[in-house]
Design a protein around this motif. Structure first.
Motif, PDB file in Angstrom:
ATOM      1  N   THR A  22     -24.680 136.183  66.007  1.00 18.33           N
ATOM      2  CA  THR A  22     -24.255 135.006  66.767  1.00 18.33           C
ATOM      3  C   THR A  22     -23.452 135.413  67.994  1.00 18.33           C
ATOM      4  OG1 THR A  22     -24.171 133.766  64.679  1.00 18.33           O
ATOM      5  CG2 THR A  22     -23.090 132.774  66.586  1.00 18.33           C
ATOM      6  N   ALA A  23     -22.597 136.428  67.847  1.00 18.64           N
ATOM      7  CA  ALA A  23     -21.819 136.924  68.990  1.00 18.64           C
ATOM      8  C   ALA A  23     -22.743 137.477  70.075  1.00 18.64           C
ATOM      9  CB  ALA A  23     -20.832 137.991  68.527  1.00 18.64           C
ATOM     10  N   HIS A  24     -23.826 138.130  69.663  1.00 18.13           N
ATOM     11  CA  HIS A  24     -24.798 138.631  70.643  1.00 18.13           C
ATOM     12  C   HIS A  24     -25.406 137.471  71.428  1.00 18.13           C
ATOM     13  CE1 HIS A  24     -28.199 140.626  72.475  1.00 18.13           C
ATOM     14  NE2 HIS A  24     -29.023 139.819  71.818  1.00 18.13           N
ATOM     15  N   LEU A  25     -25.772 136.393  70.745  1.00 21.23           N
ATOM     16  CA  LEU A  25     -26.324 135.233  71.436  1.00 21.23           C
ATOM     17  C   LEU A  25     -25.308 134.641  72.406  1.00 21.23           C
ATOM     18  CD1 LEU A  25     -28.121 133.502  68.423  1.00 21.23           C
ATOM     19  CD2 LEU A  25     -29.217 134.735  70.315  1.00 21.23           C
ATOM     20  N   LEU A  26     -24.047 134.605  72.003  1.00 23.66           N
ATOM     21  CA  LEU A  26     -22.997 134.091  72.885  1.00 23.66           C
ATOM     22  C   LEU A  26     -22.852 134.952  74.139  1.00 23.66           C
ATOM     23  CD1 LEU A  26     -20.403 133.219  70.114  1.00 23.66           C
ATOM     24  CD2 LEU A  26     -21.423 131.560  71.687  1.00 23.66           C
ATOM     25  N   ARG A  27     -22.971 136.266  73.971  1.00 20.93           N
ATOM     26  CA  ARG A  27     -22.836 137.162  75.130  1.00 20.93           C
ATOM     27  C   ARG A  27     -23.969 136.973  76.137  1.00 20.93           C
ATOM     28  NH1 ARG A  27     -21.035 140.742  71.093  1.00 20.93           N
ATOM     29  NH2 ARG A  27     -23.110 141.688  70.887  1.00 20.93           N
ATOM     30  N   THR A  28     -25.109 136.443  75.682  1.00 18.64           N
ATOM     31  CA  THR A  28     -26.210 136.187  76.607  1.00 18.64           C
ATOM     32  C   THR A  28     -26.049 134.845  77.316  1.00 18.64           C
ATOM     33  OG1 THR A  28     -27.651 135.091  74.970  1.00 18.64           O
ATOM     34  CG2 THR A  28     -27.752 137.513  75.110  1.00 18.64           C
TER      35      THR A  28
END
Length: 326
Positions: free
Chosen positions: A157-163
Motif C-alpha cells: 500500500t505504501a508503494h501505491l501511495l508513493r506513486t
C-alpha cells in the motif's frame, strides 16, 4: 560413486559430526557453518541413507506438507523448495490438501515423521511434530515459520501511495476477527493509509474468500461500477490481482494509467502478464529451509522450545504500478 559425510566435511572444512548435526537439523549450529555445510551438500549432491536411518531410529524418513484447499499464491514454489530442503536432510515428502481454509487436518494416509502445515486457521492434532509454514495464525503450541502478511500489505500500500495514488482499494480484506480485531492483511493496509493521513473510502474493502482470479475479477468489477472508482488496488494475492487487471481491461480502463494494481506472491504468471504485475515477493526458499530445519529438529528433540520465525519479503515494482517490465 555416492558422496559420503566425510566428503561433505572435507569440502566444508568441518568435522563429520558437524555435518551430521546440520543434516539432522540440530539447531545449535552457527549460521556460517550451516551455510557452508549446506553448500557442500548441494555441490556434492549428498543424500543421507534414509533406509539405514530408518533401521537405526525407527523413523520412516518421510515428511508431509499439508496445504489448504485454496490458491495459496506461492504454493508451487513453496512445494518445490520444501522438496529440496527435505531431500537435503534425507527425507522424502508427501503433499496433502486440506479440506478448507478454516480447518486444516494434519492426518495423513501414510506414516510420516512430521507435518508441515501451510496457512491453517485451526489444526486437528495427531501427536506428530508439526510446524506451521506460511500465513495463518498459531496459538503458540508449535513452531511457525511465517510470512509477515501485515507488513507485506503495508509495504504494498505504501508503494501505491508513493506513486501518487490516493483512492486505494483492497481486495481480499477479510472481515475482522471475533472481537473486532482486524485481520493481518487489512491491518497493514490501514496502517499505510493512516500514515498518509487517509482512510479507505466506503466500499473499498472487499473480501475474496478463496483468493482466485475469478474472485479478484468479480471484486474489481464491483469497484469499477461503484461511485468512487479507485485509482489503485492492493490485492492479498497475485491471482486476485491478475483477475483485477482483467476486470480493468473489460471496463475500458488502462493499467496503470487509470488504476494501478499490486499483488502478493510473485507467481510466474505475473512476471509475464501484460502489463507485468507489481507484487510483494515472499522468500519461499527461506520459508522452506527454516520450516524443515525446525521440524527435523523437533523430530529429534520433541521438547525443544517453540520458535517463531518470520520470512523476509520484498516489493517488486513492475508495469502494473508504473515500474519496469520484469
Amino acid at each position: 560413486m555416492a558422496s559420503t559425510l566425510r566428503d561433505v566435511a572435507r569440502l566444508a572444512g568441518v568435522s563429520v559430526k558437524t555435518v551430521s548435526n546440520v543434516v539432522n537439523g540440530y539447531p545449535h549450529v552457527s549460521t556460517d557453518v550451516r551455510r557452508r555445510v549446506e553448500a557442500a551438500v548441494a555441490e556434492l549432491g549428498y543424500r543421507p541413507n534414509a533406509f539405514a536411518r530408518t533401521l537405526r531410529t525407527g523413523r520412516v524418513g518421510v515428511l508431509a506438507l499439508v496445504l489448504p484447499d485454496t490458491d495459496l499464491p506461492y504454493a508451487d514454489d513453496l512445494t518445490r523448495e520444501v522438496v529440496d530442503a527435505a531431500g537435503r536432510r534425507g527425507y522424502r515428502l508427501v503433499v496433502e490438501r486440506g479440506h478448507d481454509e478454516e480447518s486444516t487436518d494434519t492426518t495423513c494416509p501414510m506414516p510420516v515423521d512430521g507435518v508441515l502445515v501451510g496457512a491453517p486457521r485451526a489444526l486437528t492434532a495427531t501427536g506428530r511434530p508439526v510446524v506451521l509454514i506460511g500465513g495463518g495464525s498459531s496459538d503458540g503450541s508449535c513452531d511457525q515459520v511465517s510470512v509477515d502478511v501485515a507488513g507485506a500489505a503495508e509495504d504494498a500500500t505504501a508503494h501505491l501511495l508513493r506513486t501518487g495514488r490516493r483512492r486505494i482499494a483492497a481486495i481480499g480484506a477479510y472481515p475482522p476477527e471475533p472481537g473486532g480485531v482486524p485481520r493481518s492483511g487489512t491491518a497493514g493496509y490501514h496502517r499505510a493509509l493512516r500514515a498518509a493521513g487517509l482512510t479507505p473510502l466506503p466500499g473499498h474493502l472487499l473480501p475474496a474468500r478463496h483468493g482466485r482470479r475469478a474472485d479478484g475479477y468479480r471484486a474489481a468489477r464491483d469497484l469499477f461500477a461503484g461511485p468512487d472508482r479507485p485509482d489503485a488496488i492492493f490485492c492479498l494475492s497475485d491471482p486476485l490481482a491478475i483477475g483485477a487487471m482483467r476486470a480493468a481491461f473489460d471496463a475500458g480502463l488502462r493499467v496503470p494509467a487509470d488504476v494501478a494494481v499490486i499483488g502478493v506472491g510473485d507467481i510466474e504468471e505475473g512476471r509475464y502478464s501484460r502489463p507485468s504485475l507489481s507484487t510483494v515477493a515472499v522468500d519461499t526458499g527461506f520459508l522452506a529451509r527454516e520450516a524443515v530445519a525446525r521440524l527435523t529438529a523437533r523430530i529429534d528433540k520433541p521438547h525443544t522450545a517453540v520458535a517463531a520465525v518470520v520470512a523476509p519479503h520484498t516489493v517488486l515494482p513492475r508495469e502494473s504500478t508504473g515500474g519496469p517490465a520484469i
